[in-house]
Scaffold this motif. Structure first.
Motif, PDB file in Angstrom:
ATOM      1  N   LYS A   1     -10.329 -14.343 -27.233  1.00 18.83           N
ATOM      2  CA  LYS A   1     -10.454 -13.766 -25.765  1.00 18.83           C
ATOM      3  C   LYS A   1     -12.257 -13.357 -25.962  1.00 18.83           C
ATOM      4  O   LYS A   1     -12.587 -12.915 -26.847  1.00 18.83           O
ATOM      5  CB  LYS A   1     -10.153 -13.355 -24.848  1.00 18.83           C
ATOM      6  CG  LYS A   1     -10.197 -12.723 -24.491  1.00 18.83           C
ATOM      7  CD  LYS A   1      -9.101 -12.015 -23.240  1.00 18.83           C
ATOM      8  CE  LYS A   1      -8.950 -11.421 -21.898  1.00 18.83           C
ATOM      9  NZ  LYS A   1      -8.416 -10.598 -21.819  1.00 18.83           N
ATOM     10  N   GLY A   2     -12.918 -13.994 -24.733  1.00 22.90           N
ATOM     11  CA  GLY A   2     -14.336 -13.069 -24.796  1.00 22.90           C
ATOM     12  C   GLY A   2     -15.468 -13.690 -23.056  1.00 22.90           C
ATOM     13  O   GLY A   2     -14.566 -14.228 -22.686  1.00 22.90           O
ATOM     14  N   VAL A   3     -16.711 -13.777 -23.513  1.00 26.42           N
ATOM     15  CA  VAL A   3     -17.343 -14.089 -22.835  1.00 26.42           C
ATOM     16  C   VAL A   3     -18.238 -15.133 -23.200  1.00 26.42           C
ATOM     17  O   VAL A   3     -18.645 -15.189 -24.061  1.00 26.42           O
ATOM     18  CB  VAL A   3     -17.968 -13.156 -21.971  1.00 26.42           C
ATOM     19  CG1 VAL A   3     -16.897 -11.884 -21.523  1.00 26.42           C
ATOM     20  CG2 VAL A   3     -18.967 -12.129 -23.093  1.00 26.42           C
ATOM     21  N   ARG A   4     -18.801 -16.452 -22.406  1.00 28.53           N
ATOM     22  CA  ARG A   4     -20.274 -17.232 -22.289  1.00 28.53           C
ATOM     23  C   ARG A   4     -21.111 -16.393 -22.733  1.00 28.53           C
ATOM     24  O   ARG A   4     -21.499 -15.225 -22.369  1.00 28.53           O
ATOM     25  CB  ARG A   4     -20.323 -18.211 -21.603  1.00 28.53           C
ATOM     26  CG  ARG A   4     -19.111 -19.468 -21.262  1.00 28.53           C
ATOM     27  CD  ARG A   4     -19.609 -20.534 -21.018  1.00 28.53           C
ATOM     28  NE  ARG A   4     -18.062 -21.413 -20.537  1.00 28.53           N
ATOM     29  CZ  ARG A   4     -18.178 -22.224 -19.629  1.00 28.53           C
ATOM     30  NH1 ARG A   4     -19.528 -22.581 -18.610  1.00 28.53           N
ATOM     31  NH2 ARG A   4     -17.217 -22.737 -19.105  1.00 28.53           N
ATOM     32  N   LEU A   5     -22.355 -17.355 -24.223  1.00 31.33           N
ATOM     33  CA  LEU A   5     -23.163 -16.615 -24.541  1.00 31.33           C
ATOM     34  C   LEU A   5     -24.224 -16.399 -23.464  1.00 31.33           C
ATOM     35  O   LEU A   5     -24.905 -15.212 -23.361  1.00 31.33           O
ATOM     36  CB  LEU A   5     -23.717 -17.204 -25.679  1.00 31.33           C
ATOM     37  CG  LEU A   5     -25.138 -16.979 -26.377  1.00 31.33           C
ATOM     38  CD1 LEU A   5     -25.278 -15.285 -26.305  1.00 31.33           C
ATOM     39  CD2 LEU A   5     -24.964 -17.890 -27.376  1.00 31.33           C
ATOM     40  N   SER A   6     -23.825 -17.185 -22.823  1.00 27.71           N
ATOM     41  CA  SER A   6     -24.507 -17.368 -21.875  1.00 27.71           C
ATOM     42  C   SER A   6     -24.888 -16.757 -20.575  1.00 27.71           C
ATOM     43  O   SER A   6     -25.802 -16.546 -20.006  1.00 27.71           O
ATOM     44  CB  SER A   6     -24.449 -19.571 -21.495  1.00 27.71           C
ATOM     45  OG  SER A   6     -23.448 -19.322 -20.941  1.00 27.71           O
ATOM     46  N   ALA A   7     -23.419 -16.208 -20.563  1.00 24.10           N
ATOM     47  CA  ALA A   7     -23.035 -15.388 -18.860  1.00 24.10           C
ATOM     48  C   ALA A   7     -23.829 -13.803 -19.437  1.00 24.10           C
ATOM     49  O   ALA A   7     -25.277 -13.226 -18.430  1.00 24.10           O
ATOM     50  CB  ALA A   7     -21.456 -14.604 -18.938  1.00 24.10           C
ATOM     51  N   LEU A   8     -24.464 -13.461 -21.068  1.00 24.80           N
ATOM     52  CA  LEU A   8     -25.154 -12.610 -20.870  1.00 24.80           C
ATOM     53  C   LEU A   8     -26.303 -12.626 -20.872  1.00 24.80           C
ATOM     54  O   LEU A   8     -27.328 -12.205 -20.977  1.00 24.80           O
ATOM     55  CB  LEU A   8     -24.889 -11.525 -23.103  1.00 24.80           C
ATOM     56  CG  LEU A   8     -23.738 -11.375 -22.827  1.00 24.80           C
ATOM     57  CD1 LEU A   8     -22.393 -11.956 -22.795  1.00 24.80           C
ATOM     58  CD2 LEU A   8     -23.479 -10.422 -24.535  1.00 24.80           C
ATOM     59  N   LEU A   9     -26.835 -14.019 -21.127  1.00 25.23           N
ATOM     60  CA  LEU A   9     -28.230 -14.557 -20.852  1.00 25.23           C
ATOM     61  C   LEU A   9     -28.687 -14.272 -19.569  1.00 25.23           C
ATOM     62  O   LEU A   9     -29.768 -13.714 -19.141  1.00 25.23           O
ATOM     63  CB  LEU A   9     -28.562 -15.843 -21.699  1.00 25.23           C
ATOM     64  CG  LEU A   9     -28.616 -16.105 -23.447  1.00 25.23           C
ATOM     65  CD1 LEU A   9     -28.999 -17.222 -23.339  1.00 25.23           C
ATOM     66  CD2 LEU A   9     -29.075 -14.803 -23.736  1.00 25.23           C
ATOM     67  N   ASP A  10     -27.750 -14.843 -18.637  1.00 27.79           N
ATOM     68  CA  ASP A  10     -27.503 -14.607 -16.938  1.00 27.79           C
ATOM     69  C   ASP A  10     -28.098 -13.081 -16.450  1.00 27.79           C
ATOM     70  O   ASP A  10     -29.142 -13.241 -15.946  1.00 27.79           O
ATOM     71  CB  ASP A  10     -27.015 -15.374 -16.190  1.00 27.79           C
ATOM     72  CG  ASP A  10     -26.609 -17.236 -17.218  1.00 27.79           C
ATOM     73  OD1 ASP A  10     -27.884 -18.097 -17.628  1.00 27.79           O
ATOM     74  OD2 ASP A  10     -25.512 -17.386 -16.284  1.00 27.79           O
ATOM     75  N   VAL A  11     -27.181 -12.810 -17.367  1.00 23.77           N
ATOM     76  CA  VAL A  11     -27.234 -11.130 -16.939  1.00 23.77           C
ATOM     77  C   VAL A  11     -28.521 -10.279 -17.028  1.00 23.77           C
ATOM     78  O   VAL A  11     -29.681  -9.787 -16.390  1.00 23.77           O
ATOM     79  CB  VAL A  11     -26.261 -10.013 -17.323  1.00 23.77           C
ATOM     80  CG1 VAL A  11     -26.620  -8.545 -17.129  1.00 23.77           C
ATOM     81  CG2 VAL A  11     -25.320 -10.574 -17.010  1.00 23.77           C
ATOM     82  N   ALA A  12     -29.329 -10.366 -17.984  1.00 20.43           N
ATOM     83  CA  ALA A  12     -30.477 -10.448 -18.888  1.00 20.43           C
ATOM     84  C   ALA A  12     -31.767 -11.338 -18.475  1.00 20.43           C
ATOM     85  O   ALA A  12     -32.705 -10.764 -18.218  1.00 20.43           O
ATOM     86  CB  ALA A  12     -30.452 -10.561 -20.192  1.00 20.43           C
ATOM     87  N   GLN A  13     -31.853 -12.380 -17.728  1.00 17.46           N
ATOM     88  CA  GLN A  13     -32.221 -13.417 -17.342  1.00 17.46           C
ATOM     89  C   GLN A  13     -33.744 -13.770 -18.225  1.00 17.46           C
ATOM     90  O   GLN A  13     -34.620 -12.497 -18.219  1.00 17.46           O
ATOM     91  CB  GLN A  13     -32.417 -12.844 -15.680  1.00 17.46           C
ATOM     92  CG  GLN A  13     -32.030 -12.722 -14.622  1.00 17.46           C
ATOM     93  CD  GLN A  13     -32.439 -11.737 -13.557  1.00 17.46           C
ATOM     94  OE1 GLN A  13     -33.809 -11.290 -13.572  1.00 17.46           O
ATOM     95  NE2 GLN A  13     -31.902 -11.904 -12.661  1.00 17.46           N
TER      96      GLN A  13
END
Length: 184
Positions: free
Chosen positions: A79-91
């Motif tokens: 269970k986790g979150v997409r790596l891209s979701a973290l990048l989307d937050v940091a922009q």
């Protein structure tokens, strides 16, 4: 009779063996937060609570296979979150509109192990759907021995090669542009 003659003959001294202390087992490398740095609009750190607030994803049954093809472990699910979701937050910070084509991410663990993903993999292929920052396996939090927070690329043929234990840093970079040639 002299006292010396009554004494038992002295045994030759036993050589002392050097005793090396048992080295303490090293503490497991553990991550309790992931920092996003580099070519982003704002550096951002995600602890476990911040990760859990992002949309979660489950892997389903997953065999972790190493380079030789040997199964290292199996899990009912991560269970986790997409790596891209973290990048989307940091922009991503892109000087020019098409610079996304040069963007790549280095994911580094506490032990220095580093893997790479291109922007195209993360946002334009199924690899991005399966590149997860994970914090649970089989319904249980990842233990300190498992690194606390990790990264796994579930769509790779050899999953273990891009598995990072104790994920500490995601560093976004832009590859140097090649010499531009004018087209006729």
């Amino acid at each position: 009779m002299p006292i010396d003659s009554l004494r038992a003959p002295a045994a030759p001294p036993t050589p002392l063996k050097p005793v090396s202390p048992t080295p303490p087992s090293p503490a497991p490398l553990t991550s309790h937060e992931v920092v996003v740095t580099g070519a982003v609009k704002r550096h951002h750190s995600f602890d476990l609570c911040a990760l859990m607030r992002l949309p979660t994803q489950l892997t389903g049954l997953l065999d972790v296979v190493c380079l030789s093809g040997r199964k290292v472990r199996s899990a009912s699910e991560y269970k986790g979150v997409r790596l891209s979701a973290l990048l989307d937050v940091a922009q991503l910070r892109l000087p020019h509109a098409r610079d996304f084509t040069r963007a790549y991410v280095l994911a580094q663990g506490a032990d220095g192990y580093t893997v790479m993903f291109s922007w195209h993999e993360l946002y334009n292929t199924p690899i991005g759907v399966g590149a997860l920052v994970v914090y649970e396996r089989d319904g249980q939090p990842l233990t300190d021995d498992e690194g606390g927070i990790g990264l796994i690329s579930t769509c790779d043929l050899r999953v273990a090669l891009r598995q990072v234990r104790a994920l500490k840093r995601l560093s976004v970079h832009l590859a140097e542009p090649s010499g531009r040639q004018d087209r006729p």
